[in-house]
Design a protein around this motif. Structure first.
Motif, PDB file in Angstrom:
ATOM      1  N   GLU A   1       8.476   3.479  -9.313  1.00 28.06           N
ATOM      2  CA  GLU A   1       7.697   4.462  -8.564  1.00 28.06           C
ATOM      3  C   GLU A   1       6.250   3.997  -8.422  1.00 28.06           C
ATOM      4  O   GLU A   1       5.318   4.588  -8.956  1.00 28.06           O
ATOM      5  CB  GLU A   1       7.751   5.826  -9.269  1.00 28.06           C
ATOM      6  CG  GLU A   1       9.153   6.396  -9.426  1.00 28.06           C
ATOM      7  CD  GLU A   1       9.839   6.631  -8.093  1.00 28.06           C
ATOM      8  OE1 GLU A   1       9.140   7.073  -7.140  1.00 28.06           O
ATOM      9  OE2 GLU A   1      11.048   6.375  -7.988  1.00 28.06           O
ATOM     10  N   VAL A   2       6.065   2.908  -7.651  1.00 31.32           N
ATOM     11  CA  VAL A   2       4.733   2.370  -7.468  1.00 31.32           C
ATOM     12  C   VAL A   2       4.672   1.689  -6.101  1.00 31.32           C
ATOM     13  O   VAL A   2       5.623   1.027  -5.688  1.00 31.32           O
ATOM     14  CB  VAL A   2       4.379   1.368  -8.597  1.00 31.32           C
ATOM     15  CG1 VAL A   2       5.287   0.161  -8.584  1.00 31.32           C
ATOM     16  CG2 VAL A   2       2.927   0.955  -8.521  1.00 31.32           C
ATOM     17  N   PRO A   3       3.584   1.868  -5.348  1.00 32.39           N
ATOM     18  CA  PRO A   3       3.463   1.170  -4.068  1.00 32.39           C
ATOM     19  C   PRO A   3       3.302  -0.328  -4.295  1.00 32.39           C
ATOM     20  O   PRO A   3       2.589  -0.748  -5.213  1.00 32.39           O
ATOM     21  CB  PRO A   3       2.198   1.777  -3.444  1.00 32.39           C
ATOM     22  CG  PRO A   3       1.416   2.315  -4.594  1.00 32.39           C
ATOM     23  CD  PRO A   3       2.424   2.742  -5.612  1.00 32.39           C
ATOM     24  N   THR A   4       3.951  -1.140  -3.481  1.00 27.39           N
ATOM     25  CA  THR A   4       3.878  -2.588  -3.648  1.00 27.39           C
ATOM     26  C   THR A   4       3.253  -3.300  -2.453  1.00 27.39           C
ATOM     27  O   THR A   4       3.174  -4.526  -2.447  1.00 27.39           O
ATOM     28  CB  THR A   4       5.267  -3.177  -3.937  1.00 27.39           C
ATOM     29  OG1 THR A   4       6.152  -2.822  -2.871  1.00 27.39           O
ATOM     30  CG2 THR A   4       5.821  -2.666  -5.267  1.00 27.39           C
ATOM     31  N   THR A   5       2.817  -2.559  -1.450  1.00 30.08           N
ATOM     32  CA  THR A   5       2.050  -3.132  -0.331  1.00 30.08           C
ATOM     33  C   THR A   5       0.797  -2.297  -0.138  1.00 30.08           C
ATOM     34  O   THR A   5       0.732  -1.142  -0.570  1.00 30.08           O
ATOM     35  CB  THR A   5       2.854  -3.143   0.977  1.00 30.08           C
ATOM     36  OG1 THR A   5       3.015  -1.799   1.448  1.00 30.08           O
ATOM     37  CG2 THR A   5       4.229  -3.793   0.785  1.00 30.08           C
ATOM     38  N   ILE A   6      -0.168  -2.858   0.554  1.00 26.40           N
ATOM     39  CA  ILE A   6      -1.415  -2.126   0.769  1.00 26.40           C
ATOM     40  C   ILE A   6      -1.179  -0.874   1.598  1.00 26.40           C
ATOM     41  O   ILE A   6      -1.774   0.174   1.342  1.00 26.40           O
ATOM     42  CB  ILE A   6      -2.490  -3.043   1.409  1.00 26.40           C
ATOM     43  CG1 ILE A   6      -3.862  -2.388   1.365  1.00 26.40           C
ATOM     44  CG2 ILE A   6      -2.119  -3.431   2.826  1.00 26.40           C
ATOM     45  CD1 ILE A   6      -4.454  -2.235  -0.008  1.00 26.40           C
ATOM     46  N   HIS A   7      -0.275  -0.949   2.557  1.00 28.04           N
ATOM     47  CA  HIS A   7      -0.054   0.236   3.391  1.00 28.04           C
ATOM     48  C   HIS A   7       0.730   1.313   2.647  1.00 28.04           C
ATOM     49  O   HIS A   7       0.498   2.505   2.870  1.00 28.04           O
ATOM     50  CB  HIS A   7       0.623  -0.169   4.702  1.00 28.04           C
ATOM     51  CG  HIS A   7      -0.350  -0.786   5.664  1.00 28.04           C
ATOM     52  ND1 HIS A   7      -1.155  -0.048   6.491  1.00 28.04           N
ATOM     53  CD2 HIS A   7      -0.684  -2.088   5.875  1.00 28.04           C
ATOM     54  CE1 HIS A   7      -1.931  -0.861   7.194  1.00 28.04           C
ATOM     55  NE2 HIS A   7      -1.670  -2.105   6.836  1.00 28.04           N
ATOM     56  N   GLU A   8       1.622   0.924   1.754  1.00 26.90           N
ATOM     57  CA  GLU A   8       2.269   1.925   0.902  1.00 26.90           C
ATOM     58  C   GLU A   8       1.228   2.612   0.020  1.00 26.90           C
ATOM     59  O   GLU A   8       1.279   3.834  -0.182  1.00 26.90           O
ATOM     60  CB  GLU A   8       3.346   1.278   0.034  1.00 26.90           C
ATOM     61  CG  GLU A   8       4.598   0.881   0.796  1.00 26.90           C
ATOM     62  CD  GLU A   8       5.627   0.215  -0.104  1.00 26.90           C
ATOM     63  OE1 GLU A   8       5.334   0.012  -1.309  1.00 26.90           O
ATOM     64  OE2 GLU A   8       6.710  -0.123   0.405  1.00 26.90           O
TER      65      GLU A   8
END
Length: 300
Positions: A36-43
């Motif tokens: 449960e963590v964003p892995t791209t800048i846009h995420e």
């Protein structure tokens, strides 16, 4: 929080700048089995506060987890990307500093002067910028960038900054001879690589008041611009609110807010020396780090 992107295997990876180094988010989340963590800048932008909290939790875990030791990288070893890699819109505000309007002998605008750039202009800290063969008058422009974090339509000035994810540096490079060829500025603003962006996307909570930041540019180490965002004609909240009255701003959109005095175009004609191959240009805004690019002759 300071976020960045870096290139690996022909892709952009998300990194977090910390005192320990740059944390490779994808690597750390894989090593620690965090999903449960964003892995791209846009995420990260789209997830807002929740995504930022998840990233901070990942940093805290990785700092004390031996299995994540390979996820810490030295910033100097990285090939950075634009800190926002795929903005849906690149919106620019022209003539937005009082002293800049004065140096160019232009009237103070009644409304924000808006124009746009395209994604072909995006480049990164450390990139070489090719000076197009079709121009002899490429100018530097230090600018603060607003990065939108939430959909914004008909937002009030009072609510506008709650729709902002963060801020970064840009050099709004401008081919003045092309820009002034017609009444439309777009041609001189949209040459390839003409929007170096970064190195960091700094979240709004860490920046505080965006209209009280020192802003500078340097050419080969010489200070050319030295001002403060308080000299803006239209402040950041006014800009976001104004644009949102006319079309919807979406997460990841970027707004270039104008440049202060000190650009080459503002010099007397006999003192105008535009950027040349070999020139090193640095944009520096308080709390946002330094963005540096070398100008080179166009290849091919």
């Amino acid at each position: 929080m300071k976020l960045l992107t870096f290139q690996q295997n022909n892709d952009y990876r998300l990194g977090i700048k910390t005192d320990k180094g740059i944390l490779d988010v994808l690597s750390a989340s894989t090593q620690l089995s965090v999903t449960e963590v964003p892995t791209t800048i846009h995420e990260a932008i789209e997830q807002g506060d929740a995504g930022q909290a998840a990233l901070q939790k990942l940093v805290d875990q990785a700092e004390s987890a031996p299995e994540a030791s390979n996820s810490w990288l030295e910033e100097e070893s990285l090939k950075l990307g634009p800190c926002v890699t795929h903005p849906n819109k690149i919106i620019c505000v022209g003539l937005n500093y009082r002293k800049h309007a004065k140096e160019t002998n232009m009237a103070i605008p009644e409304y924000p002067i808006l124009f746009n750039k395209f994604n072909n202009t995006l480049s990164a800290d450390g990139d070489e910028i090719e000076l197009p063969r079709v121009t002899e008058k490429v100018d530097y422009e230090a600018e603060l960038v607003i990065v939108i974090g939430k959909n914004a339509k008909y937002v009030t000035k009072e609510a506008a900054l709650s729709h902002v994810y963060g801020y970064c540096n840009v050099n709004d490079l401008s081919a003045r001879d092309l820009q002034m060829r017609t009444q439309q500025w777009l041609l001189g603003k949209t040459c390839d690589g003409f929007s170096p962006l970064g190195p960091y996307l700094v979240t709004a909570d860490e920046v505080g008041d965006p209209n009280n930041l020192e802003i500078k540019s340097f050419v080969n180490g010489e200070v050319r611009q030295n001002s403060n965002t308080s000299d803006m004609i239209f402040a950041c909240d006014e800009i976001v609110s104004y644009i949102s009255q006319h079309f919807t701003l979406t997460p990841g959109d970027i707004i270039l807010t104008g440049t202060p005095e000190g650009v080459v175009m503002g010099y007397p004609p006999e003192k105008q020396v535009y950027l040349q191959a070999g020139d090193l240009v640095t944009i520096e805004i308080e709390k946002l780090g330094s963005l540096t690019n070398r100008m080179v002759a166009e290849r091919g």
